[in-house]
Design a protein around this motif. Sequence first.
Motif, mmCIF file in Angstrom:
data_model
loop_
_atom_site.group_PDB
_atom_site.id
_atom_site.type_symbol
_atom_site.label_atom_id
_atom_site.label_comp_id
_atom_site.label_asym_id
_atom_site.label_seq_id
_atom_site.Cartn_x
_atom_site.Cartn_y
_atom_site.Cartn_z
ATOM 1 N N GLU A 19 -28.123 -19.673 -11.752
ATOM 2 C CA GLU A 19 -26.671 -19.513 -11.749
ATOM 3 C C GLU A 19 -26.257 -18.592 -12.891
ATOM 4 O OE1 GLU A 19 -23.481 -22.669 -10.734
ATOM 5 O OE2 GLU A 19 -23.540 -22.609 -12.934
ATOM 6 N N LEU A 20 -25.615 -17.492 -12.542
ATOM 7 C CA LEU A 20 -25.140 -16.536 -13.523
ATOM 8 C C LEU A 20 -23.657 -16.746 -13.793
ATOM 9 C CD1 LEU A 20 -26.832 -13.293 -12.102
ATOM 10 C CD2 LEU A 20 -27.758 -14.909 -13.773
ATOM 11 N N LYS A 21 -23.270 -16.603 -15.039
ATOM 12 C CA LYS A 21 -21.847 -16.670 -15.396
ATOM 13 C C LYS A 21 -21.234 -15.284 -15.227
ATOM 14 C CE LYS A 21 -21.976 -20.474 -18.755
ATOM 15 N NZ LYS A 21 -21.699 -20.867 -20.164
ATOM 16 N N LEU A 22 -20.224 -15.186 -14.378
ATOM 17 C CA LEU A 22 -19.532 -13.921 -14.119
ATOM 18 C C LEU A 22 -18.102 -14.068 -14.614
ATOM 19 C CD1 LEU A 22 -19.607 -12.029 -10.679
ATOM 20 C CD2 LEU A 22 -17.717 -11.925 -12.277
ATOM 21 N N HIS A 65 -12.980 -8.198 -5.859
ATOM 22 C CA HIS A 65 -14.130 -7.289 -5.932
ATOM 23 C C HIS A 65 -15.380 -8.013 -6.434
ATOM 24 C CE1 HIS A 65 -16.055 -3.346 -6.251
ATOM 25 N NE2 HIS A 65 -16.474 -3.678 -7.456
ATOM 26 N N VAL A 66 -15.247 -8.747 -7.528
ATOM 27 C CA VAL A 66 -16.429 -9.420 -8.080
ATOM 28 C C VAL A 66 -16.853 -10.603 -7.216
ATOM 29 C CG1 VAL A 66 -16.048 -8.639 -10.447
ATOM 30 C CG2 VAL A 66 -15.026 -10.806 -9.698
ATOM 31 N N GLU A 67 -15.908 -11.223 -6.529
ATOM 32 C CA GLU A 67 -16.274 -12.303 -5.603
ATOM 33 C C GLU A 67 -17.111 -11.753 -4.452
ATOM 34 O OE1 GLU A 67 -12.919 -15.826 -5.916
ATOM 35 O OE2 GLU A 67 -12.504 -14.127 -4.594
ATOM 36 N N ALA A 68 -16.767 -10.569 -3.976
ATOM 37 C CA ALA A 68 -17.553 -9.938 -2.909
ATOM 38 C C ALA A 68 -18.966 -9.623 -3.408
ATOM 39 C CB ALA A 68 -16.859 -8.670 -2.426
ATOM 40 N N ILE A 69 -19.066 -9.172 -4.650
ATOM 41 C CA ILE A 69 -20.372 -8.883 -5.234
ATOM 42 C C ILE A 69 -21.184 -10.171 -5.385
ATOM 43 C CG2 ILE A 69 -21.535 -8.116 -7.347
ATOM 44 C CD1 ILE A 69 -19.315 -6.031 -7.662
ATOM 45 N N ALA A 70 -20.542 -11.234 -5.863
ATOM 46 C CA ALA A 70 -21.227 -12.518 -6.032
ATOM 47 C C ALA A 70 -21.773 -13.022 -4.704
ATOM 48 C CB ALA A 70 -20.276 -13.544 -6.647
ATOM 49 N N HIS A 71 -20.988 -12.869 -3.653
ATOM 50 C CA HIS A 71 -21.417 -13.305 -2.317
ATOM 51 C C HIS A 71 -22.650 -12.519 -1.866
ATOM 52 C CE1 HIS A 71 -21.213 -14.821 1.755
ATOM 53 N NE2 HIS A 71 -21.107 -13.594 2.237
ATOM 54 N N ALA A 96 -23.670 -16.713 -8.538
ATOM 55 C CA ALA A 96 -22.804 -16.278 -9.638
ATOM 56 C C ALA A 96 -21.551 -17.143 -9.657
ATOM 57 C CB ALA A 96 -22.433 -14.809 -9.478
ATOM 58 N N LYS A 97 -21.329 -17.827 -10.759
ATOM 59 C CA LYS A 97 -20.147 -18.676 -10.913
ATOM 60 C C LYS A 97 -19.059 -17.884 -11.627
ATOM 61 C CE LYS A 97 -18.505 -23.121 -12.712
ATOM 62 N NZ LYS A 97 -18.875 -24.361 -13.440
ATOM 63 N N LEU A 98 -17.900 -17.794 -10.985
ATOM 64 C CA LEU A 98 -16.809 -16.980 -11.521
ATOM 65 C C LEU A 98 -15.974 -17.740 -12.542
ATOM 66 C CD1 LEU A 98 -14.968 -14.443 -11.449
ATOM 67 C CD2 LEU A 98 -13.719 -15.547 -9.579
ATOM 68 N N ARG A 148 -24.496 -15.128 -23.390
ATOM 69 C CA ARG A 148 -23.749 -16.335 -23.028
ATOM 70 C C ARG A 148 -22.879 -16.093 -21.802
ATOM 71 N NH1 ARG A 148 -20.937 -18.206 -28.460
ATOM 72 N NH2 ARG A 148 -20.096 -19.794 -27.034
ATOM 73 N N ILE A 149 -22.593 -14.837 -21.510
ATOM 74 C CA ILE A 149 -21.998 -14.408 -20.245
ATOM 75 C C ILE A 149 -22.996 -13.445 -19.624
ATOM 76 C CG2 ILE A 149 -20.151 -13.056 -19.170
ATOM 77 C CD1 ILE A 149 -18.247 -14.139 -21.291
ATOM 78 N N ASP A 150 -23.263 -13.621 -18.339
ATOM 79 C CA ASP A 150 -24.290 -12.801 -17.692
ATOM 80 C C ASP A 150 -23.732 -11.510 -17.100
ATOM 81 O OD1 ASP A 150 -26.496 -14.760 -18.019
ATOM 82 O OD2 ASP A 150 -25.223 -15.992 -16.727
ATOM 83 N N ILE A 151 -22.573 -11.598 -16.455
ATOM 84 C CA ILE A 151 -21.944 -10.421 -15.850
ATOM 85 C C ILE A 151 -20.484 -10.397 -16.290
ATOM 86 C CG2 ILE A 151 -21.372 -9.220 -13.705
ATOM 87 C CD1 ILE A 151 -23.640 -10.725 -12.344
#
Length: 332
Positions: free
Chosen positions: A26-29, A42-48, A60-62, A82-85
């Motif tokens: 799980e990445l922190k976005l 935009h970032v939700e589409a990338i996470a999906h 990826a958790k937003l 501590r933040i991944d993206i």
Amino acid sequence: MELRELLLGAALSFTLSMSGAQAAKELKLATSAPLGTPWVNHVEAIAHKISLNSNGAISAKLFHAGQLGTEPVMVQKTIRGRIDILGSSMTAFSTVVPEMALMGVPFLWDSYAQIDCAMDKHLTPVFEPLFEKKGFKFLQWNELGWIHTFGKKPFLAPGDVKGVKVRAAPAKYSVNFWQGMGANGVVLPLAETPSALQTGMVEGGTLPAMTYVAMGMGKLAPHLTLSAHLHQSGALVMSMRTWKKLSKNEQDSITNALVPVQGLREEVRSMAKDMLAGFQENGGQVHKLTSEQREEWKTAVLPLREQLVSSIGGQAQEVWPKILEAKKACML
């Protein structure tokens, strides 16, 4: 019987440990943008797409709306892993990648088409190593749009702001702009700007149109001048600490999930246009500079350009000619 139970228990423990090892990473976005905005979409589409590309091995958790801190704080957290993206603004990234401030030199860009061409076709390989040197894997550009001026009175000429206290963003290009205009720039974080306007600490400032409207700045400083004196970009990055821990297949799952940034740009620009129209329909006062007025602004500010470039530091002196070359190549 005891031996059989012991073997079964050992097998179960092994199975559980293997399933835990194969659990999704799980990445922190993080972003400062609120839900429902083009940036979050935009970032939700990338996470999906990251989840799909990795067959669920990476998620990826937003964290939206600045839940993990202000933009400068999130930039530092990303460096530390501590933040991944992180998707953030040019202003925030320029605190650690000083060369980013060159993209905000006043009156550098002539059109959105020119900006998009320069960033996508020429400047990405220029900035990628600069970001990596500071602990970021550069993924793609971001977009905030043109920056305009606003005030408690119309700002249409340098004489209108001479000696006036105005909010400057915490970036050298903002301070440089107001210095050229003859104003008294007061560096303030965005969050402190409304109270500064209320108390009279400042009489105006600069912001993207949608930020000005969304924050209700029109109630405190009702005159918005469409100066478009600089463009605010940004970037979507990944912590190099996180990036280096991923396998090649996992890295590919992320880079192949990047949604083309042009769609984001068009959404942001359309949203700004719609919000500006709504502001005017509700009585907002919007001023457009004539070509003569704009030239007067440029004449006041351009003499300080060399001083600005020299003050930025890092590899600014080497990067600046490359930006000018990109602009020339993209003149339409």
